[in-house]
Design a protein around this motif. Sequence first.
Motif, PDB file in Angstrom:
ATOM      1  N   SER A 193       1.361 -48.136 -37.799  1.00 23.72           N
ATOM      2  CA  SER A 193       0.862 -49.504 -37.900  1.00 23.72           C
ATOM      3  C   SER A 193      -0.499 -49.587 -38.574  1.00 23.72           C
ATOM      4  CB  SER A 193       0.763 -50.122 -36.502  1.00 23.72           C
ATOM      5  OG  SER A 193      -0.194 -49.439 -35.712  1.00 23.72           O
ATOM      6  N   ALA A 256      -5.150 -55.754 -26.406  1.00 22.53           N
ATOM      7  CA  ALA A 256      -3.972 -56.298 -27.081  1.00 22.53           C
ATOM      8  C   ALA A 256      -3.196 -55.205 -27.808  1.00 22.53           C
ATOM      9  CB  ALA A 256      -4.389 -57.390 -28.056  1.00 22.53           C
ATOM     10  N   TRP A 260       0.619 -53.928 -27.032  1.00 15.38           N
ATOM     11  CA  TRP A 260       1.619 -53.963 -28.099  1.00 15.38           C
ATOM     12  C   TRP A 260       2.243 -52.588 -28.315  1.00 15.38           C
ATOM     13  CZ3 TRP A 260       1.776 -51.516 -32.915  1.00 15.38           C
ATOM     14  CH2 TRP A 260       2.794 -51.935 -33.765  1.00 15.38           C
ATOM     15  N   HIS A 263       4.752 -51.979 -25.581  1.00 19.23           N
ATOM     16  CA  HIS A 263       5.929 -52.830 -25.767  1.00 19.23           C
ATOM     17  C   HIS A 263       6.793 -52.331 -26.925  1.00 19.23           C
ATOM     18  CE1 HIS A 263       8.236 -56.367 -27.073  1.00 19.23           C
ATOM     19  NE2 HIS A 263       8.174 -56.760 -25.811  1.00 19.23           N
ATOM     20  N   ARG A 264       6.142 -51.977 -28.020  1.00 16.77           N
ATOM     21  CA  ARG A 264       6.894 -51.519 -29.192  1.00 16.77           C
ATOM     22  C   ARG A 264       7.593 -50.196 -28.899  1.00 16.77           C
ATOM     23  NH1 ARG A 264       9.743 -50.086 -32.402  1.00 16.77           N
ATOM     24  NH2 ARG A 264       9.609 -49.986 -34.681  1.00 16.77           N
TER      25      ARG A 264
END
Length: 341
Positions: A193, A256, A260, A263-264
Motif C-alpha cells: 500500500s 486508522a 485498515w 481488516h484488509r
Amino acid sequence: MGSVQSTSTPGELLADFSLSRPRSSAVAALMAGPLWRAAAFIQRHRTGLLVSSCTGLFGAQVSYHLFPDPVVQWLYQYWPQGQPAPLSLELQSLFQEVLQDMGVPSGRHYKAFTTFTFQPVSAGFPRLPAGAVVGIPAIFLGGTVTDTDQSVVVHGQRVEWQSPAGARLRDALTLSRDAHKFALAREVVYLESSAAALQALPAPACLAGTWVLGVGAKQALGLYGGPMNLRAAFNLVAAVAGFVAYAFSTDSLTHALEAWLDHRTASLSVAYARGGVEFYEKVLSGNLALRSLLGRRGEKLYTPSGNVVPRHWFRIKHLPYTARRDSVLQMWRLALNPGRS
C-alpha cells in the motif's frame, strides 16, 4: 560591626556610570547584530527555508524505506552464537505462500531475513528497484528458539522457561501456521500500500500549516510592528500548537492505518481471520507473561489486560491489542456466519 565606607567621590561614581553605559550599549549591539541578521535572512528567504525544511522532514522519514537493505537487516538480524542466522527453507516457503495467497505480482522486489523480534518487521517500497525487506521472527520456527537449553534475554532479564511465567511465554510464542501467515500478510499489505509515504506526510504538513497560520495571524494582529518579545512569545505558542496538531494527526493516522491493515489482512480468507485472532491472543498472553517475569518493571510496561502502557500521558501512538483482537474476531465471526450482521 564596623561600617564599610566608600572611598569614591560622587563625581567619580557618575563618571564610572557614564563610562559603563557606552560599554553595555556596545555589548548589546554586538549581541543583537547576529540575531537581527539571522532574523533578516529568515525573513528574506522564509519561503525557500520552509520548502527545504518540509522536504527534509519528509525525506528523513522516507529514507528508512528508500534504502531498507542493509539498514533494516543490520538492525534486526537474528545472531545466534555470534553468526547471522540464514532464513530457513521452512520460513522461505511460508513467506512465498503468503505472497501467492495475496496475488503479489512476480515483479515485486521482496527480501526476507530472520529477525530476533517477537513480531515481523518490514520496510521499503516493493515497486522500487531497492525493493522491500521483511524480517521473519526466528520464533516462527517453534521449539528451535524456545528450547529450554537456550538462553533468551528479554528487557535485560534471562527467561526461565521452567517457571510458570516462562512456560506461559513459551506457549504464547508457539503459533499456528495460520497465525504466522496473518502476521506476514499484514506486513505485505503495509508494504504493497506504500503507507510509509503517507505516514511521512503529517510532519511537513503540520510544519507548513503552523508557519502559514502563524504568519497570517501575526499580520492580522499587527504583531510585526510590535516588540520582538511579543512576537517571540506568539511564535512559542504557535510552535506548541503545531506540535499538538502533529501528535494528534500522526496518532490518528496510525490508528486508522492499523485498523485498515487488520481488516484488509483478515478479509483474505477465513483462515487468515482465524489466524489473526490467534495472533493477537498470543500477543496479549505473551505480554502478560512478560509482565509477570519482569516484576515491577513489567507492570510499568504492560497493563493487566496485556496492552502496552503508553509512554506519554497525552499520546496513544498505537491501537490497543485488545481492540485489534476484537476487530479481527468480529470479522472472523462474520466470515463464519455471512448471513448475520
